[in-house]
Scaffold this motif. Structure first.
Motif, PDB file in Angstrom:
ATOM      1  N   CYS A 118      71.190 -59.620 -36.850  1.00 33.92           N
ATOM      2  CA  CYS A 118      71.169 -60.979 -36.819  1.00 33.92           C
ATOM      3  C   CYS A 118      69.700 -61.293 -36.170  1.00 33.92           C
ATOM      4  O   CYS A 118      68.784 -62.112 -36.572  1.00 33.92           O
ATOM      5  N   ARG A 138      66.447 -58.151 -42.657  1.00 37.86           N
ATOM      6  CA  ARG A 138      66.099 -59.266 -42.113  1.00 37.86           C
ATOM      7  C   ARG A 138      66.301 -58.974 -40.681  1.00 37.86           C
ATOM      8  O   ARG A 138      66.905 -57.854 -40.125  1.00 37.86           O
ATOM      9  N   LYS A 183      65.250 -67.643 -32.698  1.00 38.76           N
ATOM     10  CA  LYS A 183      67.065 -67.994 -33.175  1.00 38.76           C
ATOM     11  C   LYS A 183      67.374 -69.310 -32.713  1.00 38.76           C
ATOM     12  O   LYS A 183      66.905 -69.795 -32.003  1.00 38.76           O
ATOM     13  N   PRO A 184      67.947 -69.799 -34.094  1.00 37.78           N
ATOM     14  CA  PRO A 184      68.417 -71.360 -33.841  1.00 37.78           C
ATOM     15  C   PRO A 184      69.768 -71.208 -33.443  1.00 37.78           C
ATOM     16  O   PRO A 184      70.865 -71.051 -34.038  1.00 37.78           O
ATOM     17  N   GLU A 206      63.185 -65.709 -40.052  1.00 45.59           N
ATOM     18  CA  GLU A 206      63.197 -67.294 -39.887  1.00 45.59           C
ATOM     19  C   GLU A 206      62.229 -67.887 -39.278  1.00 45.59           C
ATOM     20  O   GLU A 206      61.670 -67.587 -38.186  1.00 45.59           O
ATOM     21  N   GLN A 219      62.131 -67.420 -43.841  1.00 44.83           N
ATOM     22  CA  GLN A 219      63.547 -68.054 -43.886  1.00 44.83           C
ATOM     23  C   GLN A 219      63.716 -69.403 -43.373  1.00 44.83           C
ATOM     24  O   GLN A 219      63.249 -69.438 -42.303  1.00 44.83           O
ATOM     25  N   GLY A 275      66.482 -71.592 -42.006  1.00 44.68           N
ATOM     26  CA  GLY A 275      67.749 -71.679 -41.666  1.00 44.68           C
ATOM     27  C   GLY A 275      68.589 -72.907 -42.140  1.00 44.68           C
ATOM     28  O   GLY A 275      68.146 -74.001 -42.392  1.00 44.68           O
ATOM     29  N   ALA A 276      69.965 -72.865 -41.990  1.00 38.86           N
ATOM     30  CA  ALA A 276      70.610 -73.834 -42.434  1.00 38.86           C
ATOM     31  C   ALA A 276      70.494 -75.172 -41.712  1.00 38.86           C
ATOM     32  O   ALA A 276      70.374 -76.282 -42.286  1.00 38.86           O
ATOM     33  N   ARG A 277      70.097 -74.994 -40.313  1.00 42.32           N
ATOM     34  CA  ARG A 277      69.868 -76.239 -39.376  1.00 42.32           C
ATOM     35  C   ARG A 277      68.593 -76.833 -39.856  1.00 42.32           C
ATOM     36  O   ARG A 277      68.458 -78.060 -39.326  1.00 42.32           O
ATOM     37  N   ARG A 287      75.283 -69.926 -47.892  1.00 42.93           N
ATOM     38  CA  ARG A 287      75.632 -69.449 -46.417  1.00 42.93           C
ATOM     39  C   ARG A 287      77.125 -69.877 -45.832  1.00 42.93           C
ATOM     40  O   ARG A 287      77.430 -69.768 -44.465  1.00 42.93           O
ATOM     41  N   ASP A 292      74.972 -65.181 -48.506  1.00 47.93           N
ATOM     42  CA  ASP A 292      75.231 -64.696 -47.173  1.00 47.93           C
ATOM     43  C   ASP A 292      76.535 -64.501 -46.695  1.00 47.93           C
ATOM     44  O   ASP A 292      77.085 -65.478 -46.191  1.00 47.93           O
ATOM     45  N   HIS A 312      77.156 -65.064 -42.376  1.00 49.36           N
ATOM     46  CA  HIS A 312      77.397 -66.593 -41.958  1.00 49.36           C
ATOM     47  C   HIS A 312      78.516 -67.173 -42.627  1.00 49.36           C
ATOM     48  O   HIS A 312      79.206 -68.177 -42.287  1.00 49.36           O
ATOM     49  N   GLU A 362      74.225 -59.116 -42.628  1.00 49.46           N
ATOM     50  CA  GLU A 362      74.115 -58.541 -40.996  1.00 49.46           C
ATOM     51  C   GLU A 362      74.496 -57.172 -41.101  1.00 49.46           C
ATOM     52  O   GLU A 362      75.787 -57.273 -41.073  1.00 49.46           O
TER      53      GLU A 362
HETATM   54  C1  PEP Z   1      70.792 -66.149 -39.753  1.00 54.71           C
HETATM   55  O1  PEP Z   1      70.519 -65.854 -40.853  1.00 54.71           O
HETATM   56  O2  PEP Z   1      70.707 -65.558 -38.626  1.00 54.71           O
HETATM   57  C2  PEP Z   1      70.990 -67.723 -39.701  1.00 54.71           C
HETATM   58  C3  PEP Z   1      70.674 -68.414 -38.390  1.00 54.71           C
HETATM   59  O3  PEP Z   1      71.612 -68.265 -40.486  1.00 54.71           O
HETATM   60  P1  PEP Z   1      71.834 -69.745 -40.635  1.00 54.71           P
HETATM   61  O4  PEP Z   1      70.582 -70.436 -40.821  1.00 54.71           O
HETATM   62  O5  PEP Z   1      72.554 -69.660 -42.150  1.00 54.71           O
HETATM   63  O6  PEP Z   1      73.033 -70.070 -39.828  1.00 54.71           O
END
Ligand code: PEP
Ligand code: MN
Length: 336
Positions: free
Chosen positions: A101, A125, A130-131, A163, A181, A183-185, A236, A268, A271, A297
Motif C-alpha cells: 500500500c 505499486r 497517502k490519502p 498516487e 494513480q 485515488g478513489a477520493r 476498486r 483492485d 481495496h 497489495e
Molecule cells: C491505494 O491504492 O492505496 C488507495 C488509497 O486506493 P483507493 O484510492 O482506491 O482507496
C-alpha cells in the motif's frame, strides 16, 4: 433526445415541447402512438433531460447519446492499448501491478519488488503520498519514498505506479513514476483531472467510493479532453449497505465499462474487499470477467504494514495466486 408525452397531453403542451427542442437546435421527429406522442430530437445542444421532464404534459425525457464522447467505445471501437516502455495495457495480456500500500523503508520496498517481479507482475505499486481517512495515520514517505520505489523497480525490471493527490505534486510524481494513480477520493477532483489532461504521463483512474460508472467515465473524459489519451480505469469497490467487506467489489463494472468505453479496465481486489483471505477469489473473478489487469497489495510482512496490512497478500500467497490467475487468463483467451 427522446421526449415521451403523457397520455392525453394537449396539442399546446406538445407544441411547447417541440418549440423548446427546436430552440436547442434539434430536428424534431414526431410520432403519434395509440397512447403517447413521442418526440425524437436529432442533433442539438447538450441539455438536462430533467428540464423537459418537469414540463406540463411530459411523461419522461432521455438523452440518447452518452454524455461522454472521447471515453465512449464508439470513439475507438477496437479498444485502447496504453503502451509504457515494453508493457502494453489493453486487450492483450493481463497486466499485474502489485506491491505494498505504502512505501515504508528501503528494505520493505526492495523485498516487495523482488517478490512481485518473481511472480510475474510488470508494475510495482506503492504510495508515497497517502490519502488516509485519519490525519493521525501514516501519511507516506514523500519524495524519499518515490526514490526508493524507483530504485527497487529499476533493479527488478518493473514499471512504477504511485498516487498523486493534488496538482502541485504532478511534476514530482511524473519524475519518478511511469503511471500516475488518481485515488478513489480524488476521482472527482476536477482541477487535478484537468491538469493531468495536459500531461503525457499515463493515468490510472480509480472509481470513487460512491461513483456511478457514468461518473467514472465522465472523470476520464476530463483527462482525455485535455489531450492525454493514456487513461486506465480501475474498479476498486464501492460503498454499499454491506459491512462485512471494506467495500463491495463490483465485478459487473468490468464488462459494463468494456461495453461502454474503449479504455483499459483493471481491478483492485485489495481495496475491493479489505481482507487478504478474500482477495484471491475476487482477483480470479476479475480476470474471468475480462479485466485487463489487476492492482494488488503485496507486502513482505503484512502484519507489520504501516497501512492496509489486513488486505495485503504475503509473497507466498501472491505467488500461489499468480499461478491460478495464469490458468484463468488462458481459459478466457488471454495471457499473463
Ligand atoms: C491505494 O491504492 O492505496 C488507495 C488509497 O486506493 P483507493 O484510492 O482506491 O482507496
Ligand atoms: Mn491501500
Amino acid at each position: 433526445m427522446l421526449v415521451v408525452m403523457e397520455e392525453g397531453a394537449s396539442e399546446a403542451q406538445i407544441q411547447k415541447a417541440i418549440d423548446r427542442l427546436v430552440g436547442l437546435g434539434f430536428d424534431v421527429h414526431r410520432s403519434t402512438g395509440v397512447v403517447h406522442t413521442v418526440l425524437g430530437g436529432v442533433g442539438g445542444k447538450d441539455f438536462e433531460p430533467e428540464l423537459f421532464a418537469v414540463m406540463d404534459g411530459v411523461k419522461e425525457a432521455h438523452r440518447i447519446v452518452s454524455p461522454y464522447k472521447l471515453a465512449s467505445r464508439s470513439f475507438r471501437p477496437g479498444g485502447t492499448t496504453v503502451r509504457i516502455k515494453d508493457v502494453e495495457i489493453g486487450p492483450g495480456a493481463v497486466v499485474v501491478m502489485a506491491g505494498p500500500c505504502s512505501v515504508e523503508s528501503r528494505d520493505q520496498i526492495e523485498r516487495s519488488a523482488e517478490a512481485v517481479a518473481r511472480g510475474g507482475a510488470r508494475v510495482i505499486r506503492g504510495g508515497a503520498f497517502k490519502p488516509r481517512s485519519s490525519p493521525y495515520s501514516f501519511q507516506g514517505m514523500g519524495e524519499e519514498g518515490l526514490q526508493l520505489l524507483r530504485g527497487a523497480a529499476d533493479r527488478n525490471g518493473l514499471l512504477v505506479v504511485s498516487e498523486v493527490m493534488d496538482q502541485t505534486q504532478i511534476p514530482l510524481l511524473a519524475a519518478y513514476s511511469d503511471i500516475l494513480q488518481v485515488g478513489a477520493r480524488n476521482m472527482q477532483n476536477y482541477n487535478l483531472l484537468r491538469e493531468l489532461g495536459k500531461q503525457r504521463s499515463p493515468v490510472l483512474l480509480k472509481r470513487g467510493i460512491a461513483a456511478t460508472i457514468e461518473e467514472l467515465l465522465l472523470s476520464a473524459e476530463y483527462i482525455l479532453s485535455g489531450g492525454n489519451y493514456d487513461v486506465i480505469l480501475c474498479e476498486r469497490g464501492i460503498r454499499t449497505f454491506e459491512t462485512y467487506t471494506r467495500n463491495t467489489m463490483d465485478i459487473s463494472a468490468i464488462p459494463v465499462v468494456k461495453k461502454l468505453s474503449h479504455l483499459p479496465m483493471v481491478a483492485d481486489p485489495s481495496h475491493g474487499t479489505g481482507r487478504r483471505d478474500m482477495v484471491p477469489a475476487m482477483a480470479r473473478a476479475a480476470v474471468a470477467a475480462g479485466a485487463d489487469g489487476l492492482l494488488m497489495e503485496v507486502h513482505p510482512d503484512p502484519d507489520r504494514a504501516l497501512s492496509d496490512g489486513a488486505q495485503s497478500l504475503d509473497p507466498q500467497q501472491y505467488a500461489e495466486l499468480m499461478l491460478q490467475l495464469r490458468l484463468i487468463a488462458k481459459a478466457v483467451g488471454r495471457t499473463l
